[in-house]
Design an enzyme around this catalytic site. Sequence first.
Site, PDB file in Angstrom:
ATOM      1  N   THR A  89       0.828  -1.205   0.000  1.00 31.45           N
ATOM      2  CA  THR A  89       0.000   0.000   0.000  1.00 31.45           C
ATOM      3  C   THR A  89       0.863   1.257   0.000  1.00 31.45           C
ATOM      4  O   THR A  89       2.003   1.249   0.466  1.00 31.45           O
ATOM      5  CB  THR A  89      -0.896   0.036   1.266  1.00 31.45           C
ATOM      6  N   HIS A  90       0.266   2.355  -0.530  1.00 32.30           N
ATOM      7  CA  HIS A  90       0.737   3.716  -0.282  1.00 32.30           C
ATOM      8  C   HIS A  90      -0.469   4.399   0.338  1.00 32.30           C
ATOM      9  O   HIS A  90      -1.268   5.033  -0.366  1.00 32.30           O
ATOM     10  CB  HIS A  90       1.103   4.419  -1.594  1.00 32.30           C
ATOM     11  N   ARG A 140       6.214   2.997   2.863  1.00 35.24           N
ATOM     12  CA  ARG A 140       6.290   4.378   3.356  1.00 35.24           C
ATOM     13  C   ARG A 140       7.626   5.054   3.014  1.00 35.24           C
ATOM     14  O   ARG A 140       7.726   6.263   3.045  1.00 35.24           O
ATOM     15  CB  ARG A 140       6.043   4.368   4.873  1.00 35.24           C
ATOM     16  N   LYS A 141       8.630   4.240   2.748  1.00 32.61           N
ATOM     17  CA  LYS A 141       9.966   4.785   2.401  1.00 32.61           C
ATOM     18  C   LYS A 141      10.389   5.888   3.370  1.00 32.61           C
ATOM     19  O   LYS A 141      10.670   7.025   2.981  1.00 32.61           O
ATOM     20  CB  LYS A 141      10.016   5.303   0.967  1.00 32.61           C
ATOM     21  N   PHE A 142      10.460   5.538   4.645  1.00 36.88           N
ATOM     22  CA  PHE A 142      10.943   6.485   5.656  1.00 36.88           C
ATOM     23  C   PHE A 142      12.362   6.926   5.291  1.00 36.88           C
ATOM     24  O   PHE A 142      13.143   6.145   4.723  1.00 36.88           O
ATOM     25  CB  PHE A 142      10.956   5.817   7.032  1.00 36.88           C
ATOM     26  N   ASP A 201      14.046   9.835   7.454  1.00 37.51           N
ATOM     27  CA  ASP A 201      14.398  10.977   8.318  1.00 37.51           C
ATOM     28  C   ASP A 201      15.176  10.503   9.546  1.00 37.51           C
ATOM     29  O   ASP A 201      15.542   9.331   9.650  1.00 37.51           O
ATOM     30  CB  ASP A 201      13.094  11.705   8.700  1.00 37.51           C
ATOM     31  N   GLY A 254      15.972   9.373  13.438  1.00 36.64           N
ATOM     32  CA  GLY A 254      15.316   8.333  14.232  1.00 36.64           C
ATOM     33  C   GLY A 254      14.068   8.811  14.949  1.00 36.64           C
ATOM     34  O   GLY A 254      13.022   8.161  14.906  1.00 36.64           O
ATOM     35  N   TYR A 293      10.829  -1.811 -16.303  1.00 32.39           N
ATOM     36  CA  TYR A 293      10.221  -3.108 -16.002  1.00 32.39           C
ATOM     37  C   TYR A 293      11.064  -4.267 -16.521  1.00 32.39           C
ATOM     38  O   TYR A 293      11.625  -4.197 -17.618  1.00 32.39           O
ATOM     39  CB  TYR A 293       8.830  -3.204 -16.634  1.00 32.39           C
TER      40      TYR A 293
HETATM   41  O1  S5P Z   1      12.639   1.019  -6.653  1.00 31.29           O
HETATM   42  C1  S5P Z   1      11.436   1.021  -6.463  1.00 31.29           C
HETATM   43  C2  S5P Z   1      10.904   0.855  -5.180  1.00 31.29           C
HETATM   44  C3  S5P Z   1       9.527   0.794  -5.025  1.00 31.29           C
HETATM   45  S1  S5P Z   1       8.926   0.365  -3.472  1.00 31.29           S
HETATM   46  N1  S5P Z   1      10.555   1.119  -7.514  1.00 31.29           N
HETATM   47  C4  S5P Z   1       9.209   1.090  -7.356  1.00 31.29           C
HETATM   48  O2  S5P Z   1       8.488   1.164  -8.368  1.00 31.29           O
HETATM   49  N2  S5P Z   1       8.657   0.952  -6.090  1.00 31.29           N
HETATM   50  C5  S5P Z   1       7.195   0.961  -5.879  1.00 31.29           C
HETATM   51  O3  S5P Z   1       6.636  -0.170  -6.558  1.00 31.29           O
HETATM   52  C6  S5P Z   1       6.456   2.190  -6.414  1.00 31.29           C
HETATM   53  O4  S5P Z   1       6.321   3.163  -5.386  1.00 31.29           O
HETATM   54  C7  S5P Z   1       5.115   1.635  -6.846  1.00 31.29           C
HETATM   55  O5  S5P Z   1       4.216   1.625  -5.756  1.00 31.29           O
HETATM   56  C8  S5P Z   1       5.405   0.182  -7.224  1.00 31.29           C
HETATM   57  C9  S5P Z   1       5.564  -0.073  -8.711  1.00 31.29           C
HETATM   58  O6  S5P Z   1       4.382   0.189  -9.394  1.00 31.29           O
HETATM   59  P1  S5P Z   1       4.184  -0.148 -10.948  1.00 31.29           P
HETATM   60  O7  S5P Z   1       2.814   0.362 -11.229  1.00 31.29           O
HETATM   61  O8  S5P Z   1       5.253   0.568 -11.713  1.00 31.29           O
HETATM   62  O9  S5P Z   1       4.300  -1.654 -11.059  1.00 31.29           O
END
Ligand code: S5P
Length: 275
Positions: free
Chosen positions: A63-64, A94-96, A98, A100, A222
Site C-alpha cells: 500500500t501507499h 512508506r519509504k521512511f 528521516d 530516528g 520493467y
Molecule cells: O525502486 C522502487 C521501489 C519501489 S517500493 N521502484 C518502485 O516502483 N517501487 C514501488 O513499486 C512504487 O512506489 C510503486 O508503488 C510500485 C511499482 O508500481 P508499478 O505500477 O510501476 O508496477
Amino acid sequence: MPSAHSLSYAQRAEKHENPAARLLLETIIRKESNLAVSVDVTKSEDFLAIIDAVGPLVCLIKTHIDILEDFDYGLIKKLEELSQKHDFVIFEDRKFADIGNTVALQYSSGVHKIASWSHITNAHPVPGPSIITGLASVGLPLGRGLLLLAEMSTKGTLATGGYTEEAVRLARANKKFVIGFIAQRRMDAVGLAHGDNEEDDFLILTPGVGLEVKGDGMGQQYRTPDEVVRQSGCDVIIVGRGVYGADFKNVEAIRARAEKYRQEGWNAYLKRVES
Ligand code: S5P
C-alpha cells in the site's frame, strides 16, 4: 552451504526469527504465490475492490496509504479483514528517510498509525543506522519487519555501488528487525567482508515488474518475472499497474492478470530451485 538463491522458501522459513519474515515466507508457501500487488489508487472503494479481487492470488498487498483521498481509519479495519479473509501480508511502502526520532513518530502516530497494522514497512538507508534504531523502537515490540531500499528500479537511480553495499552492511548489523531489501537482485554476497556471516538470508522484494511494457515514461523500468526471480534470484515480485492499470474498475480482468503474474512468478521460482 547452498545460498538462499537455491534454497526453497520452506527451507528458508525455518531459519527466520523475525515474525513478519516468517509470516511472509509461510504465506508464499501456503498460497504458492510470490506475487505482491501494489495498489496505488486514490479512492478507498477502488482500493478495497482491487484487494478483494487479487487477495486469493497474492502473498502480500503493498500500500501507499497516503495516496488515498478519502482515507479514514475505518479503512484499516477493512484492509485487515481482507488480509484475514484472503491470507496475505500487508506492506506499507512508506519509504521512511528521516532522523530516528521523526521516523518513530511517523511510523507510530499521525492519521495512519502505520506500525499498528502494517506487518512490513521500508526505509531509505540514507540517514545511516539511526533510522533503523528509530523504527525498531516502534516496530520490534510489535513483531514488525523492515526492508531497506538497497537499489531502486528507476532509470538513473543513485542507489548503486558503495551506497548499496552500505545498505547491506546496515542490514547485517540489524538482523532482528531488518528482514531484507527492496532491490533488483540477491544481496547475500554484496559487500561481504571477512568475518561476515555468509549464511545471512535476506528477503528480496522487487518492484519494476511488467510483462507488457519496458517502462512508463516517468523513469520506471520493467523486467519480467523470469528475469527477476530466476535470473536475478529475487523472492517476491511487486506488480502495480501491470495488474490493475488498464482498467481498475474491471475486477475480472484484474484477477486474470494477477493470476498470470502469479503463475509466471511461481514457475520462475520452481525453475530456480530445480536448476
Ligand atoms: O525502486 C522502487 C521501489 C519501489 S517500493 N521502484 C518502485 O516502483 N517501487 C514501488 O513499486 C512504487 O512506489 C510503486 O508503488 C510500485 C511499482 O508500481 P508499478 O505500477 O510501476 O508496477
